[in-house]
Design an enzyme around this catalytic site. Structure first.
Site, PDB file in Angstrom:
ATOM      1  CE  LYS A 226      -6.387   4.188   4.824  1.00 49.97           C
ATOM      2  NZ  LYS A 226      -6.711   2.761   4.856  1.00 49.97           N
TER       3      LYS A 226
ATOM      4  CG  ASP B 190     -10.240   3.423   5.288  1.00 49.65           C
ATOM      5  OD1 ASP B 190      -9.595   2.417   5.566  1.00 49.65           O
ATOM      6  OD2 ASP B 190     -10.673   4.196   6.170  1.00 49.65           O
TER       7      ASP B 190
HETATM    8  P1  NDP Z   1     -17.429   1.679   5.799  1.00 49.81           P
HETATM    9  O1  NDP Z   1     -17.522   3.143   5.576  1.00 49.81           O
HETATM   10  O2  NDP Z   1     -17.933   0.759   4.758  1.00 49.81           O
HETATM   11  O3  NDP Z   1     -18.125   1.283   7.164  1.00 49.81           O
HETATM   12  C1  NDP Z   1     -17.718   1.850   8.380  1.00 49.81           C
HETATM   13  C2  NDP Z   1     -18.652   1.362   9.470  1.00 49.81           C
HETATM   14  O4  NDP Z   1     -18.139   1.789  10.729  1.00 49.81           O
HETATM   15  C3  NDP Z   1     -20.045   1.963   9.353  1.00 49.81           C
HETATM   16  O5  NDP Z   1     -20.973   1.092   9.916  1.00 49.81           O
HETATM   17  C4  NDP Z   1     -19.904   3.245  10.186  1.00 49.81           C
HETATM   18  O6  NDP Z   1     -21.131   3.741  10.688  1.00 49.81           O
HETATM   19  C5  NDP Z   1     -19.019   2.780  11.311  1.00 49.81           C
HETATM   20  N1  NDP Z   1     -18.209   3.905  11.801  1.00 49.81           N
HETATM   21  C6  NDP Z   1     -17.397   4.710  11.079  1.00 49.81           C
HETATM   22  N2  NDP Z   1     -16.844   5.659  11.849  1.00 49.81           N
HETATM   23  C7  NDP Z   1     -17.327   5.443  13.081  1.00 49.81           C
HETATM   24  C8  NDP Z   1     -17.129   6.078  14.329  1.00 49.81           C
HETATM   25  N3  NDP Z   1     -16.323   7.148  14.442  1.00 49.81           N
HETATM   26  N4  NDP Z   1     -17.788   5.576  15.407  1.00 49.81           N
HETATM   27  C9  NDP Z   1     -18.612   4.507  15.297  1.00 49.81           C
HETATM   28  N5  NDP Z   1     -18.824   3.854  14.128  1.00 49.81           N
HETATM   29  C10 NDP Z   1     -18.193   4.312  13.056  1.00 49.81           C
HETATM   30  O7  NDP Z   1     -15.868   1.406   6.097  1.00 49.81           O
HETATM   31  P2  NDP Z   1     -15.073   0.042   6.016  1.00 49.81           P
HETATM   32  O8  NDP Z   1     -15.944  -1.095   6.432  1.00 49.81           O
HETATM   33  O9  NDP Z   1     -14.365  -0.015   4.727  1.00 49.81           O
HETATM   34  O10 NDP Z   1     -13.944   0.295   7.127  1.00 49.81           O
HETATM   35  C11 NDP Z   1     -14.127  -0.049   8.507  1.00 49.81           C
HETATM   36  C12 NDP Z   1     -12.771  -0.168   9.165  1.00 49.81           C
HETATM   37  O11 NDP Z   1     -11.998  -1.183   8.517  1.00 49.81           O
HETATM   38  C13 NDP Z   1     -11.891   1.095   9.134  1.00 49.81           C
HETATM   39  O12 NDP Z   1     -11.117   1.148  10.302  1.00 49.81           O
HETATM   40  C14 NDP Z   1     -10.987   0.841   7.942  1.00 49.81           C
HETATM   41  O13 NDP Z   1      -9.789   1.568   8.026  1.00 49.81           O
HETATM   42  C15 NDP Z   1     -10.745  -0.647   8.089  1.00 49.81           C
HETATM   43  N6  NDP Z   1     -10.304  -1.354   6.897  1.00 49.81           N
HETATM   44  C16 NDP Z   1     -11.037  -1.342   5.753  1.00 49.81           C
HETATM   45  C17 NDP Z   1     -10.626  -2.038   4.652  1.00 49.81           C
HETATM   46  C18 NDP Z   1     -11.446  -2.162   3.417  1.00 49.81           C
HETATM   47  O14 NDP Z   1     -11.079  -2.954   2.550  1.00 49.81           O
HETATM   48  N7  NDP Z   1     -12.552  -1.457   3.280  1.00 49.81           N
HETATM   49  C19 NDP Z   1      -9.330  -2.751   4.651  1.00 49.81           C
HETATM   50  C20 NDP Z   1      -8.677  -2.789   5.927  1.00 49.81           C
HETATM   51  C21 NDP Z   1      -9.147  -2.072   6.983  1.00 49.81           C
HETATM   52  P3  NDP Z   1     -21.864   4.962   9.940  1.00 49.81           P
HETATM   53  O15 NDP Z   1     -22.424   4.368   8.689  1.00 49.81           O
HETATM   54  O16 NDP Z   1     -22.895   5.400  10.907  1.00 49.81           O
HETATM   55  O17 NDP Z   1     -20.812   5.987   9.693  1.00 49.81           O
END
Ligand code: NDP
Length: 446
Positions: free
Chosen positions: A127, A167
């Site tokens: 990671k 991510d």
């Molecule tokens: P994105 O950046 O596309 O979206 C993240 C979302 O979560 C946004 O809506 C963001 O809001 C919100 N968010 C982020 N940090 C916080 C926080 N500290 N508190 C509240 N809301 C938060 O990321 P992903 O959708 O790719 O990832 C989301 C999760 O899924 C993570 O845990 C990641 O590790 C996991 N994941 C992702 C994968 C992938 O393929 N993308 C694969 C497997 C797991 P804002 O826009 O306001 O920051």
């Protein structure tokens, strides 16, 4: 013996990795699940398999200097932790978020070892990330940052060595900028990153894969309770890559998603979230979720995202970030009649919340298993890159479904075999651990 193993392990891990609380949390969960396996297999204890697993094979921390649009010098910190290459090249995403520090990257990298083992594809665990915040930055600033980040990272990665992906904060735009810089520095066009654009080596379904895979996995959990998605109300936290495609697939299967969020707040739309509007705001305009209510006045916006779990639902899909469901939120979900929780984000439920779900017969799909569809499809992208061809959407989607089904089967079988019927947390940890442990035993002391 099991309890003693966990406490001994944790004492060492905490002492050797001070202050890295998320990493400690991730290690403890796996240690608690696999202690029984180590008890039954003394060769793993003798070869210190778990002790080796918690120590990354290699970790890099580096300076990332770049220039903002006002010609001011900015300095960020970059990370890449290469945790385990026991079953394939290191594989795992890159996170850009101001909260990123070594403990976050290590918790994510550690989880990735077992998740990747469950996917049935040959990929190791790693990671990376940076404390850079892409929010509010211009495209040019993001490009300059990504180029600076890759100018150091390129020497540590490669299509057969370490293949990063996206991510939080890293989507198609960032992958494109990093890929361009890697190509320039190495004079080679290889599948060094996944999540690439479809025109230049990406795979169909990769964008949708984590969210769709999550819903495929939860489908199996619901079936085990004699239910389907039809008519269920669903709450999804986040409105990023994972959340958007989880909402899309849940709707396709007949559920109604009533709430989504971002880090500022959440919206409730009892008619069902209009996913086209969310895509427009988040993917195209890079705006805030509160703008949704201007386009759908019957929906309501609530400032602050923690209370989203008080919205009544039968299925909860936390898909934003770590530790977003605590014990109180879990109790609220149970009280409101929640049947199933599928983790789209990594480690979104605290250990206390997980215990509440397990104690109350809520079907619980842990991240390692439930969100593995993203990295599995990244492995399919690597495969297509190596063969220099592209599969159709239907072909990749069918493979994703097969993989999610296989993960579900592995978890239930492993849980059964070790006397924890129905506990998918234990099942995922044990099945993933066994695959990596066997590979480590075969490869000698490395
Ligand atoms: P994105 O950046 O596309 O979206 C993240 C979302 O979560 C946004 O809506 C963001 O809001 C919100 N968010 C982020 N940090 C916080 C926080 N500290 N508190 C509240 N809301 C938060 O990321 P992903 O959708 O790719 O990832 C989301 C999760 O899924 C993570 O845990 C990641 O590790 C996991 N994941 C992702 C994968 C992938 O393929 N993308 C694969 C497997 C797991 P804002 O826009 O306001 O920051």
């Amino acid at each position: 013996m099991s309890k003693e193993f966990v406490e001994r392990m944790m004492e060492t891990v905490v002492a050797r990795n001070p202050g890295e609380t998320e990493f400690h949390q991730a290690v403890r969960e796996v240690a608690e699940s696999v202690a029984v396996v180590i008890d039954k297999n003394p060769q793993f204890a003798k070869m210190k398999i778990f002790e080796r697993m918690v120590e990354p094979e290699r970790q890099m921390i580096f300076r990332v200097p770049w220039m903002n649009d006002k010609n001011e010098v900015q300095v960020n910190r970059g990370f890449r932790v290469q945790f385990s290459s026991a079953i394939g090249p290191y594989k795992g995403g890159i996170r850009f978020h101001p909260s990123v520090y070594l403990g976050i990257v290590k918790f994510l990298g550690f989880e990735q070892i077992f998740k990747n083992a469950l996917t049935t594809t040959p990929i190791g665990g790693g990671k990376g990330g940076s404390d850079f915040d892409p929010k509010g930055k211009s495209d040019n600033e993001v490009m300059r940052f990504c180029q600076a980040f890759m100018t150091e990272l390129f020497r540590h990665v490669g299509p057969d060595t370490d293949v990063p992906a996206g991510d939080i904060g890293v989507g198609g735009r960032e992958i494109g900028f990093m890929f361009g810089q890697y190509k320039r520095l190495t004079n080679s066009y290889t599948g060094v990153l996944t999540g690439k654009g479809l025109e230049w080596g990406g795979s169909l379904v990769r964008t949708e894969a984590t969210g769709y895979g999550l819903v495929y996995f939860v489908t199996r959990m619901l079936e085990a309770k004699g239910k389907s998605w039809k008519g269920l109300d669903v709450v999804v936290s986040g409105s990023g890559n994972v959340a958007i495609y989880a909402v899309e697939k849940a709707h396709q299967l007949g559920a109604r998603v009533v709430a989504v969020s971002d880090s500022n707040g959440y919206i409730v739309d009892s008619k069902g979230i209009n996913i086209d509007t969310v895509k427009q705001i988040k993917e195209v305009e890079r705006g805030r979720i509160k703008e949704y209510v201007q386009r759908h006045p019957s929906a309501k916006y609530h400032e602050g995202c923690a209370d989203i779990w008080s919205v009544p639902c039968q299925v909860a899909l936390p898909s934003a970030t770590q530790n977003e469901i605590d014990e109180a939120a879990a109790r609220q979900l149970v009280k409101n009649g929640c049947l199933a929780v599928g983790e789209g984000a990594n480690m979104p439920s605290t250990p206390e919340a997980i215990q509440v779900f397990l104690d109350n017969n809520v079907a619980f799909g842990p991240a390692k298993a439930a969100n593995a569809g993203g990295v599995a499809t990244s492995a399919l992208e690597m495969c297509q890159n190596s063969m220099r061809l592209s599969w159709t959407f239907e072909e990749v989607d069918a493979r994703l479904k097969l993989i999610m089904n296989s993960i579900y089967e592995q978890c239930t079988k492993a849980a059964d075999a070790y006397g924890q019927k129905g506990n998918l947390v234990a099942g995922a940890n044990i099945a993933g651990f066994l695959k990596v442990a066997k590979a480590m035993m075969a490869q000698g002391l490395v």
